[in-house]
Write a protein that holds these residues in place. Structure first.
Motif, mmCIF file in Angstrom:
data_model
loop_
_atom_site.group_PDB
_atom_site.id
_atom_site.type_symbol
_atom_site.label_atom_id
_atom_site.label_comp_id
_atom_site.label_asym_id
_atom_site.label_seq_id
_atom_site.Cartn_x
_atom_site.Cartn_y
_atom_site.Cartn_z
ATOM 1 N N ALA A 1 0.846 -1.196 0.000
ATOM 2 C CA ALA A 1 0.000 0.000 0.000
ATOM 3 C C ALA A 1 0.880 1.244 0.000
ATOM 4 O O ALA A 1 1.737 1.402 0.866
ATOM 5 C CB ALA A 1 -0.905 -0.004 1.227
ATOM 6 N N LEU B 1 -2.286 2.590 8.352
ATOM 7 C CA LEU B 1 -3.462 1.757 8.624
ATOM 8 C C LEU B 1 -4.728 2.576 8.842
ATOM 9 O O LEU B 1 -5.824 2.066 8.655
ATOM 10 C CB LEU B 1 -3.206 0.868 9.841
ATOM 11 N N THR C 1 -6.021 4.658 7.023
ATOM 12 C CA THR C 1 -6.816 4.629 5.790
ATOM 13 C C THR C 1 -6.806 3.254 5.119
ATOM 14 O O THR C 1 -7.725 2.919 4.380
ATOM 15 C CB THR C 1 -6.304 5.693 4.795
ATOM 16 N N ALA C 2 -5.777 2.438 5.371
ATOM 17 C CA ALA C 2 -5.647 1.169 4.650
ATOM 18 C C ALA C 2 -6.433 0.026 5.289
ATOM 19 O O ALA C 2 -6.851 -0.907 4.612
ATOM 20 C CB ALA C 2 -4.173 0.772 4.547
ATOM 21 N N PHE D 1 -9.710 -1.525 3.900
ATOM 22 C CA PHE D 1 -9.550 -2.221 2.620
ATOM 23 C C PHE D 1 -8.919 -3.600 2.832
ATOM 24 O O PHE D 1 -9.228 -4.557 2.131
ATOM 25 C CB PHE D 1 -8.711 -1.380 1.658
ATOM 26 N N ILE D 2 -8.034 -3.683 3.801
ATOM 27 C CA ILE D 2 -7.410 -4.974 4.109
ATOM 28 C C ILE D 2 -8.452 -5.918 4.703
ATOM 29 O O ILE D 2 -8.543 -7.088 4.319
ATOM 30 C CB ILE D 2 -6.220 -4.780 5.082
ATOM 31 N N VAL E 1 0.611 -8.441 2.622
ATOM 32 C CA VAL E 1 0.251 -7.034 2.433
ATOM 33 C C VAL E 1 1.209 -6.201 3.277
ATOM 34 O O VAL E 1 1.439 -6.514 4.448
ATOM 35 C CB VAL E 1 -1.202 -6.768 2.874
ATOM 36 N N GLY F 1 -14.806 6.758 -1.163
ATOM 37 C CA GLY F 1 -13.661 5.860 -1.102
ATOM 38 C C GLY F 1 -12.531 6.208 -2.028
ATOM 39 O O GLY F 1 -11.543 5.508 -2.070
#
Lengths: 234, 137
Positions: A20, A26, A28-29, A32-33, A42, A196
């Motif tokens: 990413a 994390l 923002t990520a 999605f994970i 990842v 998003g």
């Protein structure tokens, strides 16, 4: 997105590493994970180190690396297609022909990836050294300066000096205007956009200004649709 | 105190280290902040040494202190700092990035997974690696 190909080929000495490019990490990520729930690797790259090392300009771009750590396909668009630009920006709907082109692009790239995952060096999609070098996009002095500005801008922005941070980040985009990664990461830092993804009128104006140029440069892959499939805004 | 940023991360270095557009560090601080240090052969990282340019010694070294920005610029690498001179970015040159790519040996990196465990690309030698990028934005 890569879960099926990984599951099908993990016993063929194949690994997916999805990094990413995510300044806010994390924060923002994570969602999605959680949604993708991948069993492959990842990684979170808050500084965009991978973009810097490999001279990337957008996501998703991918690199194929053989068992000995050698690049057999240099950075390229990992199956995405500019067909998305024909999207209706009010309701996000996609014209049928663009949807079909996007699907064809994905399928072509995915089939090539599966072939290499299974056959390795025997895959016709793995370049020899000469072809691999010919497909490299080499960094310029402006690229190097852009990444330096980007690192410093992010650090300042996230450590209490937003005004000066933004100035360095914007200088990075000026030095490397082809980097949608930098441009869009900055929008995300400024919390621009909704639904998003970081998009506003300025983003779409920048996309429209591409004209016949590409947002996603098509990979050099037999069967991959290279046509835009729509009339670009002049 | 100054903060020194490199591709390896950031490091706070105590003391008043700036002279105009230059950053001077003790050779020990230079090593901890940049991985480069002063040796009799010049400014060195591991076995790689950049000799001090002849006739310009005073611009590059001062006793145990080293002008890391002078060496950085001498290596063709970008140097940036904020207006207060508190935060310094020591970048990498296009030629070193380019020759790394041209070797076709995939540039290595070490990054955390979502649980904080560190992974290096080189940990996966022996496998075909599909290295891809994504983002939330």
């Amino acid at each position: 997105m890569w879960q099926a190909v990984y599951e099908d080929h993990k016993d063929d000495d194949f690994m997916v590493i999805a990094v990413a490019q995510e300044s806010r990490g994390l924060e923002t990520a994570q969602e999605f994970i959680d949604e993708a729930n991948p069993s492959y690797v990842v990684l979170i790259d808050q500084e965009h180190v991978v973009s810097d090392l490999y001279n990337l300009t957008n996501v998703p771009q991918a690199i194929w690396i053989d068992e000995g750590g050698q690049i057999v396909r240099p950075p390229e668009t990992a199956g995405s297609h500019d067909g998305w630009r024909a999207m209706n920006r009010e309701d996000m709907s996609m014209p049928d022909n663009s949807a079909a082109t996007i699907a064809k692009a994905q399928e072509t790239y995915m089939n090539a990836l599966r072939d290499w995952a299974k056959n390795g060096a025997d895959s016709k999609f793995a370049f020899d050294e000469v072809a691999a070098r010919a497909h490299l996009r080499m960094p310029t002095d402006n690229t190097a300066l852009a990444f330096a500005n980007f690192y410093l801008g992010q650090y300042l922005y996230q450590n209490g000096n937003q005004a000066e941070g933004i100035a360095f980040l914007e200088a990075a985009v000026d030095l490397k205007p082809e980097s949608w990664t930098m441009y869009r990461q900055i929008m995300n830092l400024k919390e621009v956009g909704q639904m998003g993804f970081a998009a506003d009128e300025a983003f779409f104006a920048r996309v429209d200004a591409l004209g016949a140029e590409r947002y996603y440069e098509p990979p050099d892959l037999e069967g991959f649709p290279t046509e835009l499939g729509f009339e670009p805004v002049a | 105190m100054v903060t020194v940023l490199t591709e390896a991360g950031h490091k706070d270095v105590p003391g008043d280290n700036t002279r105009g557009d230059d950053l001077w560090l003790s050779s020990g601080d230079a090593e901890s902040a940049t991985g480069w240090t002063l040796k009799p052969e010049g400014f060195c990282q591991g076995d790689v040494c950049v000799p001090t340019p002849q006739g310009k010694e005073a611009e590059f070294t001062d006793g145990d202190a080293v002008n890391v920005t002078a060496f950085w610029r001498h290596m063709g690498r970008p140097v940036l700092h904020d207006s207060a001179g508190d935060t310094w970015m020591l970048g990498n040159s296009a030629s070193e990035r380019g020759s790394a790519l041209e070797s076709l040996e995939a540039p290595d990196f070490t990054l955390p997974d979502p649980r904080g465990a560190m992974h290096s690309l080189s940990d996966y030698r022996g496998k075909k690696v599909f290295l891809t990028t994504w983002s939330s934005w």
